[in-house]
Design a protein around this motif. Sequence first.
Motif, PDB file in Angstrom:
ATOM      1  N   UNK A 232       0.830  -1.205   0.000  1.00  0.00           N
ATOM      2  CA  UNK A 232       0.000   0.000   0.000  1.00  0.00           C
ATOM      3  C   UNK A 232       0.863   1.253   0.000  1.00  0.00           C
ATOM      4  N   UNK A 233       1.913   1.271   0.807  1.00  0.00           N
ATOM      5  CA  UNK A 233       2.786   2.441   0.886  1.00  0.00           C
ATOM      6  C   UNK A 233       3.468   2.702  -0.446  1.00  0.00           C
ATOM      7  N   UNK A 234       3.841   1.634  -1.121  1.00  0.00           N
ATOM      8  CA  UNK A 234       4.463   1.761  -2.437  1.00  0.00           C
ATOM      9  C   UNK A 234       3.469   2.319  -3.451  1.00  0.00           C
ATOM     10  N   UNK A 235       2.238   1.825  -3.399  1.00  0.00           N
ATOM     11  CA  UNK A 235       1.219   2.198  -4.380  1.00  0.00           C
ATOM     12  C   UNK A 235       0.658   3.596  -4.127  1.00  0.00           C
ATOM     13  N   UNK A 236       0.294   3.892  -2.900  1.00  0.00           N
ATOM     14  CA  UNK A 236      -0.418   5.131  -2.572  1.00  0.00           C
ATOM     15  C   UNK A 236       0.533   6.295  -2.314  1.00  0.00           C
TER      16      UNK A 236
END
Length: 273
Positions: A232-236
């Motif tokens: 999620x941190x990578x994507x968002x």
Amino acid sequence: MNRLVTEHLSIGYGDRLIVDDLNLRIPDGKITALVGANGSGKSTILKTMARLLRPQSGNVLLDGKAIARMHTKEVAKELAMLPQNPVAPEGLTVSELVSYGRFPHQRGFGSFTKEDKRMINWALQVTGMMELADRSIEQMSGGQRQRAWIAMALAQGTDILFLDEPTTFLDMAHQLEVLKLLERLNQVEGRTIVIVVHDLNHAAQYAQHVVAIKQGVATYQGTPNEVITADMLRDVFGIEADIIRDPRTDAPLCIPFGLVSETEEQQRELIFS
């Protein structure tokens, strides 16, 4: 049934679409944290759910009714909103500020009822502001001012409370002061709280439900363990991070170490420069 939901909500400013086809279910009796990068639409979503902004299409439903078609006072009796960086008139005391929360319950220009006074005193007590009730707002520390504003929102007597980045510009002690207050309001008073927060570790620690917003889309929804992940941190957020467990609460803790767009060589240069 969730009391507060959005259905196919689209929000924009002029020709610019910020949020498109948003469907949210806000869990009753929990703290929900809206997280995402700057400009992702978090505050816009919060303001629209609080009826401060009108959507281009879709609805915000409160107890099955579209809030856009509800009377303003009717909405104000059900939900309260604390915006970013609120400003009080000069010379206003804490008790005067908190009394503003009773305006939705008043008829005309009548004086405060016994119930109004009871709610004002309760709000001052539960936020720890009773001893400061006669002090002016500008004499307060940052954390005290936030507690005073929260007390005003509580005086409305609503079950749902919205807060837009209430810990911004506060030092760590005052951030914890505000977050602990919200935690207590949720756990003891059973308030449904929706909060926009920048610090993911605060979201993981104090929220039971997290919604990650990416370019106006609720990309991830669920518990902190389900949402706050390296993927999620990578994507968002576009960051590389390790997720470890908090030794006290077992909540996920985010430790960022680089940007997705960086090469390993660039990261080494940043570390050793």
